[in-house]
Each structure stands twice: as structure tokens, then as C-alpha cells.
Write a protein that holds these residues in place. Structure first.
Motif, PDB file in Angstrom:
ATOM      1  N   LEU A  26       0.820  -1.226   0.000  1.00  0.00           N
ATOM      2  CA  LEU A  26       0.000   0.000   0.000  1.00  0.00           C
ATOM      3  C   LEU A  26       0.845   1.264   0.000  1.00  0.00           C
ATOM      4  CD1 LEU A  26      -2.817  -1.065   2.512  1.00  0.00           C
ATOM      5  CD2 LEU A  26      -2.544  -1.651   0.089  1.00  0.00           C
ATOM      6  N   GLU A  27       2.064   1.166  -0.533  1.00  0.00           N
ATOM      7  CA  GLU A  27       2.963   2.316  -0.636  1.00  0.00           C
ATOM      8  C   GLU A  27       3.025   2.798  -2.088  1.00  0.00           C
ATOM      9  OE1 GLU A  27       4.390   3.780   1.930  1.00  0.00           O
ATOM     10  OE2 GLU A  27       3.613   2.312   3.349  1.00  0.00           O
ATOM     11  N   PRO A  28       3.509   4.034  -2.323  1.00  0.00           N
ATOM     12  CA  PRO A  28       3.610   4.537  -3.691  1.00  0.00           C
ATOM     13  C   PRO A  28       4.598   3.714  -4.525  1.00  0.00           C
ATOM     14  CG  PRO A  28       3.764   6.339  -2.113  1.00  0.00           C
ATOM     15  CD  PRO A  28       3.870   5.069  -1.328  1.00  0.00           C
ATOM     16  N   PRO A  29       4.342   3.551  -5.830  1.00  0.00           N
ATOM     17  CA  PRO A  29       5.267   2.830  -6.699  1.00  0.00           C
ATOM     18  C   PRO A  29       6.593   3.574  -6.832  1.00  0.00           C
ATOM     19  CG  PRO A  29       3.484   3.814  -7.988  1.00  0.00           C
ATOM     20  CD  PRO A  29       3.131   3.997  -6.556  1.00  0.00           C
ATOM     21  N   THR A  30       7.643   2.841  -7.183  1.00  0.00           N
ATOM     22  CA  THR A  30       8.984   3.438  -7.199  1.00  0.00           C
ATOM     23  C   THR A  30       9.167   4.458  -8.318  1.00  0.00           C
ATOM     24  OG1 THR A  30       9.949   1.716  -8.617  1.00  0.00           O
ATOM     25  CG2 THR A  30       9.966   1.329  -6.237  1.00  0.00           C
ATOM     26  N   GLU A  31       8.363   4.366  -9.374  1.00  0.00           N
ATOM     27  CA  GLU A  31       8.528   5.265 -10.517  1.00  0.00           C
ATOM     28  C   GLU A  31       7.457   6.359 -10.566  1.00  0.00           C
ATOM     29  OE1 GLU A  31      11.405   4.409 -12.959  1.00  0.00           O
ATOM     30  OE2 GLU A  31      11.595   3.924 -10.832  1.00  0.00           O
ATOM     31  N   GLY A  32       6.698   6.526  -9.471  1.00  0.00           N
ATOM     32  CA  GLY A  32       5.634   7.523  -9.443  1.00  0.00           C
ATOM     33  C   GLY A  32       4.297   6.948  -9.857  1.00  0.00           C
ATOM     34  N   ASP A  33       4.301   6.195 -10.958  1.00  0.00           N
ATOM     35  CA  ASP A  33       3.125   5.408 -11.331  1.00  0.00           C
ATOM     36  C   ASP A  33       3.594   3.968 -11.524  1.00  0.00           C
ATOM     37  OD1 ASP A  33       4.530   5.627 -13.722  1.00  0.00           O
ATOM     38  OD2 ASP A  33       2.740   5.855 -14.941  1.00  0.00           O
ATOM     39  N   CYS A  34       2.658   3.065 -11.766  1.00  0.00           N
ATOM     40  CA  CYS A  34       3.019   1.661 -11.948  1.00  0.00           C
ATOM     41  C   CYS A  34       2.223   1.104 -13.119  1.00  0.00           C
ATOM     42  CB  CYS A  34       2.724   0.841 -10.683  1.00  0.00           C
ATOM     43  SG  CYS A  34       3.268  -0.898 -10.796  1.00  0.00           S
ATOM     44  N   SER A  35       2.926   0.606 -14.116  1.00  0.00           N
ATOM     45  CA  SER A  35       2.298  -0.088 -15.230  1.00  0.00           C
ATOM     46  C   SER A  35       2.690  -1.551 -15.171  1.00  0.00           C
ATOM     47  CB  SER A  35       2.727   0.511 -16.572  1.00  0.00           C
ATOM     48  OG  SER A  35       2.236   1.829 -16.714  1.00  0.00           O
ATOM     49  N   ALA A  36       1.761  -2.426 -15.573  1.00  0.00           N
ATOM     50  CA  ALA A  36       2.006  -3.852 -15.392  1.00  0.00           C
ATOM     51  C   ALA A  36       1.234  -4.672 -16.408  1.00  0.00           C
ATOM     52  CB  ALA A  36       1.603  -4.286 -13.982  1.00  0.00           C
ATOM     53  N   LEU A  37       1.724  -5.876 -16.636  1.00  0.00           N
ATOM     54  CA  LEU A  37       0.955  -6.921 -17.283  1.00  0.00           C
ATOM     55  C   LEU A  37       0.638  -7.964 -16.226  1.00  0.00           C
ATOM     56  CD1 LEU A  37       2.668  -7.628 -20.732  1.00  0.00           C
ATOM     57  CD2 LEU A  37       0.537  -6.398 -20.275  1.00  0.00           C
ATOM     58  N   VAL A  38      -0.612  -8.392 -16.183  1.00  0.00           N
ATOM     59  CA  VAL A  38      -1.062  -9.420 -15.251  1.00  0.00           C
ATOM     60  C   VAL A  38      -1.738 -10.508 -16.077  1.00  0.00           C
ATOM     61  CG1 VAL A  38      -2.411  -9.910 -13.171  1.00  0.00           C
ATOM     62  CG2 VAL A  38      -1.486  -7.608 -13.546  1.00  0.00           C
ATOM     63  N   GLY A  39      -1.444 -11.768 -15.769  1.00  0.00           N
ATOM     64  CA  GLY A  39      -2.044 -12.858 -16.518  1.00  0.00           C
ATOM     65  C   GLY A  39      -2.521 -13.970 -15.614  1.00  0.00           C
ATOM     66  N   TRP A  40      -3.592 -14.640 -16.037  1.00  0.00           N
ATOM     67  CA  TRP A  40      -4.143 -15.771 -15.297  1.00  0.00           C
ATOM     68  C   TRP A  40      -4.316 -16.948 -16.251  1.00  0.00           C
ATOM     69  CZ3 TRP A  40      -5.862 -10.790 -14.824  1.00  0.00           C
ATOM     70  CH2 TRP A  40      -5.929 -10.219 -13.540  1.00  0.00           C
ATOM     71  N   HIS A  41      -3.871 -18.114 -15.844  1.00  0.00           N
ATOM     72  CA  HIS A  41      -4.161 -19.357 -16.567  1.00  0.00           C
ATOM     73  C   HIS A  41      -5.141 -20.164 -15.722  1.00  0.00           C
ATOM     74  CE1 HIS A  41      -3.900 -23.064 -18.760  1.00  0.00           C
ATOM     75  NE2 HIS A  41      -3.520 -23.700 -17.666  1.00  0.00           N
ATOM     76  N   ILE A  42      -6.310 -20.430 -16.279  1.00  0.00           N
ATOM     77  CA  ILE A  42      -7.328 -21.201 -15.561  1.00  0.00           C
ATOM     78  C   ILE A  42      -7.101 -22.681 -15.826  1.00  0.00           C
ATOM     79  CG2 ILE A  42      -9.794 -21.625 -15.275  1.00  0.00           C
ATOM     80  CD1 ILE A  42     -10.254 -18.749 -16.346  1.00  0.00           C
TER      81      ILE A  42
END
Length: 201
Positions: A26-42
Motif C-alpha cells: 500500500l505504498e507509492p510505486p517506485t517510478e511515481g506510477d506503476c504499469s504492469a501486465l497481469v495474466g491468469w491461466h485457468i
């Protein structure tokens, strides 16, 4: 009447933060904002009578500040192999309409930039995870080696994509995405993976 559903499998996330990602605390991201890819395999799952076994879902996201504060911009990718009923089920679950933990995650989204059908691959090996979206986007991550060759794990973090499971700490070998303004092309940044289980309502 709400449709009963449950899914389980593997998930990964790979983001732009350097070092240990502070977003999960719950802290700020290291680069000011945070971009990500998230994936789920069912691995196994169903939405009512609709089987969801062996399907994949991916999300590209940008959080403008601490992730827990919401206002995420996201692109949702649905497995191209899914038929019309499966796509509707996956959209309901991961769009937060079907309840369960995905409803909490979806409540943090401020803007859905697009929903696209794409070929999505998700491969698992003992040392990492590899997500591909179409022919151009990917998150390829490898576990960090801990004491005596064991994996480094995180438990009981407050912002959990997969509650109840230990996160394996990893590092990206490749993180690439160029679509709808979420532009990533980097490596050696934070990554995490674990099993997941969701159910509702």
C-alpha cells in the motif's frame, strides 16, 4: 439469481517498479506510477454450466499512484480460443460483475481503455512463468534464488491479487506492451507469481 462460479490456476504480474514492488504494501510505486501486465491461466473452472478449463486472461494496467487508491487504466484481453459463452463468462468474472475477489480488483479500475480478443499463451515451469498476448506483447519472469536455492516468497501482503497464497518473488526477463497508451519495453524489474483460486457469489 446470481450464477455460481469458481476458477483456479496460476497467475503472474510483472511491473515497472524497481526492487521489491511497494504497491503490495500500500505504498507509492517506485517510478511515481506503476504499469504492469497481469495474466491468469485457468487450470480448472466453470461459470454455471460454462466450462472455463485451460483458458487464459490478461490485463495491461496503469495505476497513476499507489495501486490501492485505484483509478487504474486497463486493457482486458480475452482468450481468442474462448467461444461466445466463455468470453461472456470471463468478462463477467474479471469485469467484477460476478462477485468474489475479482469484484474488489475491478473496483479499483477507473477507465477500461479496451476489451480485446487475442491469442494468449501462459506457460509454467519450476523457475518462472511466461505470458504472451498476440505476437508482440509478453511478460517473461524468473524466480529470484533465495537461501539454499529456495524461492523467495511473500505472505500476508495487504494488496493481494491471489489471497491466501504465497507470492514467489521474481524478476522480469522481458516486459513488453505497446497498446492504448500503456507502453512497456524493459527487463530486470519486479515480478510476482502464485497459484490463485476465485469463487462467487
Amino acid at each position: 439469481m446470481s450464477t455460481q462460479w469458481q476458477i483456479q490456476g496460476d497467475y503472474l504480474e510483472s511491473c515497472t517498479c524497481k526492487g521489491a514492488c511497494p504497491c503490495i504494501y500500500l505504498e507509492p510505486p517506485t517510478e511515481g506510477d506503476c504499469s504492469a501486465l497481469v495474466g491468469w491461466h485457468i487450470k480448472k473452472g466453470a461459470y454455471g454450466e460454462v466450462a472455463l478449463d485451460d483458458l487464459n486472461i490478461a490485463l495491461a494496467l496503469n495505476a497513476p499512484g499507489p495501486m490501492a487508491e485505484g483509478n487504474w487504466k486497463v486493457v482486458l484481453y480475452l482468450d481468442q480460443r474462448a467461444d461466445e459463452h466463455q468470453q461472456e463468462a470471463l468478462g463477467n468474472i474479471f469485469g467484477g460483475k460476478a462477485g468474489g475477489h475479482p469484484e474488489l480488483l475491478a473496483s479499483m479500475i477507473g477507465d477500461v481503455l479496451a476489451v480485446e480478443r487475442q491469442p494468449i499463451g501462459f506457460s509454467v515451469d519450476d523457475g518462472g512463468r511466461h505470458l504472451t498476448i498476440g505476437s508482440s506483447y509478453e511478460a517473461d519472469v524468473k524466480a529470484i534464488e533465495g537461501q539454499n536455492g529456495r524461492k523467495v516468497t511473500i505472505d500476508n501482503h495487504p494488496l493481494a491479487v491471489a489471497p491466501g497464497h504465497s507470492l514467489v518473488v521474481a524478476k522480469s526477463r522481458s516486459l513488453r506492451h505497446q497498446n492504448h497508451g500503456i507502453d512497456l519495453d524493459m527487463s530486470a524489474r519486479t515480478a510476482l507469481y502464485s497459484p490463485f483460486e476465485y469463487a462467487g457469489p
